[in-house]
Design an enzyme around this catalytic site. Sequence first.
Site, mmCIF file in Angstrom:
data_model
loop_
_atom_site.group_PDB
_atom_site.id
_atom_site.type_symbol
_atom_site.label_atom_id
_atom_site.label_comp_id
_atom_site.label_asym_id
_atom_site.label_seq_id
_atom_site.Cartn_x
_atom_site.Cartn_y
_atom_site.Cartn_z
ATOM 1 N N GLY A 144 26.810 42.230 81.098
ATOM 2 C CA GLY A 144 27.829 43.246 80.434
ATOM 3 C C GLY A 144 28.643 42.301 79.314
ATOM 4 N N ALA A 148 32.652 34.321 76.563
ATOM 5 C CA ALA A 148 32.966 33.162 77.479
ATOM 6 C C ALA A 148 34.393 32.678 77.336
ATOM 7 C CB ALA A 148 32.113 32.157 77.384
ATOM 8 N N LYS A 199 20.116 43.895 73.530
ATOM 9 C CA LYS A 199 21.279 44.249 72.669
ATOM 10 C C LYS A 199 21.404 42.700 71.871
ATOM 11 C CE LYS A 199 23.667 41.040 75.070
ATOM 12 N NZ LYS A 199 24.264 39.833 74.334
ATOM 13 N N ASP A 262 27.892 45.851 75.822
ATOM 14 C CA ASP A 262 27.621 44.543 75.453
ATOM 15 C C ASP A 262 27.175 44.403 74.114
ATOM 16 O OD1 ASP A 262 27.132 41.779 76.009
ATOM 17 O OD2 ASP A 262 25.563 42.132 77.298
ATOM 18 N N ARG A 271 26.893 33.470 66.629
ATOM 19 C CA ARG A 271 25.774 32.836 65.975
ATOM 20 C C ARG A 271 25.013 33.955 65.620
ATOM 21 N NH1 ARG A 271 24.570 28.945 71.206
ATOM 22 N NH2 ARG A 271 26.366 27.614 70.840
#
Lengths: 359, 359
Positions: A144, A148, A199, A262, A271
């Site tokens: 999901g 962070a 994804k 997500d 990145r």
Amino acid sequence: MTTVSVLGSGVMATALAFPLSDNNHEVRLVGTHLDRDIIDAIKEAGVHPGLGLEVPETVRAYQLEDAEEAFEGAEVAMSGVNSFGVRWAGEQLASLLKPGMHVLSIAKGMDAGENGHLRILPEVLAEQMPRGLRETVSWSAVAGPSIAGEVAVRRDTCVVFVGHDASAAEKLAALFRTPYYHVWISTDFVGVEVCAATKNCYALGAGFMEGILDREDGSEVRYRNYNYGAALFGQAARELGRFMELLGGKPETPYGLAGVGDMFVTSMGGRNVKVGRLIGSGLRFSEARGRMLGVTLEGAAAIEVIGGALPKLTERGIVEPEDFPLMRYLHSVVGADEPLDMPWSTFFGGEPEAKAGKG
Amino acid sequence: MTTVSVLGSGVMATALAFPLSDNNHEVRLVGTHLDRDIIDAIKEAGVHPGLGLEVPETVRAYQLEDAEEAFEGAEVAMSGVNSFGVRWAGEQLASLLKPGMHVLSIAKGMDAGENGHLRILPEVLAEQMPRGLRETVSWSAVAGPSIAGEVAVRRDTCVVFVGHDASAAEKLAALFRTPYYHVWISTDFVGVEVCAATKNCYALGAGFMEGILDREDGSEVRYRNYNYGAALFGQAARELGRFMELLGGKPETPYGLAGVGDMFVTSMGGRNVKVGRLIGSGLRFSEARGRMLGVTLEGAAAIEVIGGALPKLTERGIVEPEDFPLMRYLHSVVGADEPLDMPWSTFFGGEPEAKAGKG
């Protein structure tokens, strides 16, 4: 209060220590051989250098050689390494886990056999254990939309804990839930994990839309390139659905947190998007990669694995040649280093009678 | 070469003149009574003030009193007004259309009866015609992710032309297709139009994530609030699917251009997101509205219509009370002026055992 031992101390593994600590659980963070500096920094200054934040005071940090001590008496183990380290993590956990423990895995990616057979990473992780141990431990994973650092600064985050054993996943979820960290349960292990991996691939394409603008003179353009990104997003959503059919996930799984949710968050930056942007600006993937040396590119790696498996699955008659045109195209860009030239007319089942300008 | 007459000269109607002109079709742009200055500007300087761009030389601009002249000999009519003007546009077109013409509508919204019965706008448009005329004209609509200015500067754009008559929609699509404007055909009139309307509602919520950051001190925050927006996006995708079940759209329609694709692009910015951002920053909707006087807010209007219909449909036993929690919540914010306090635990079928911090 529960003791949670974590193998790996990257940003995501460490961020998850925040809701656990807020719930007064004991978190023991074990660095891998690549994490020595992170563990030193936490021990010395209490700060995670990647997150740029103080970790909660109750978190204890261990170097890898002290892993056994860190796992002593723990009821929950988190496999906090990324997709590149899953086999290694499994080998480590084989000697650290005890029967009855609950394992929660955070890596997002897939594994492909030589014949293109695709498997989810928790399977790869679990099969490193001796069978006797494997079957006495519960295996769950978190998926999901969850950047962070946003978790660590306690912004509202909604995730899915997935596993074959709903009660084990729910038991884990209860440890993590806070007023800002919201957890739903799914038993669609394959569907959720396939969404989490694919994804990442599609989000790399989201970088193209910005990169194409970088080709234009001047840094300010009046009109952005969101129509382009939105069309890719739509095709990507369609392909998430096709992956469910192919690999046995539930049809509704892509259309919630683990899928388009997500994919949305991953398309917003990071990145993956950065390397996509460099490609959009006119570089080949190998050139873009060369400008990001030392940076882990999980999306590109997943494209190599998943996009690389599709021709093999097509050869074996399992996938139609016209299926997954965007994933195949991403693979031609990342795996075969081809220049960017989006095959729009192959999307959404094929543009009908796309004559103008195409002849 | 085909003559296309357009009622309304806002940014979207005018942007669509670009691919048409690139294909050498004749476009006649008729301003509404609200568009007088736009038409004057095009006539005098050849520039559309809203787009900030020169319109193609072949486009001819007409004031409303010259509409009959503008529609003389046209084979295609575009209804280029927004959702607020659909009834008015229908009344105008009733005297401008000729049997055999093809109509393409661009408004995104819905209409609700007093009992909560929801209808798509092309129905409302068509029913303003006398039946004899209505049945000799083809009715199609354009949907999908398409920021007007991006079309006008010829950025890649993928859209859907939808209608009950696929051959009429395809005939229209052929007029528009260029190397940058890609058109697919759908016959899921209800599904595509419901997606087009509802994603406007959900995109207003995308503004919340930025607005919440505006509450924090300092303009720079290390971590954004994308997890929040992604969770809303996931719940919105789920509700798009539920709307298909409720209103009779195809289950796959939300998961492509007209649904999540368009929701993605609409979430990237614009007026809808701006009013959402003001709410996220701590204002009530009425206060936010007051700061945007004179600005058309189609998303907020659609929330009033669609979110306002749900309690009526629930009362009639057609919708379960726990269905569409996000749309209902958006209605409480926009329609009932309530402060922002996202009911996360009601989403995704209800968060199980959401105990921590909730008691």
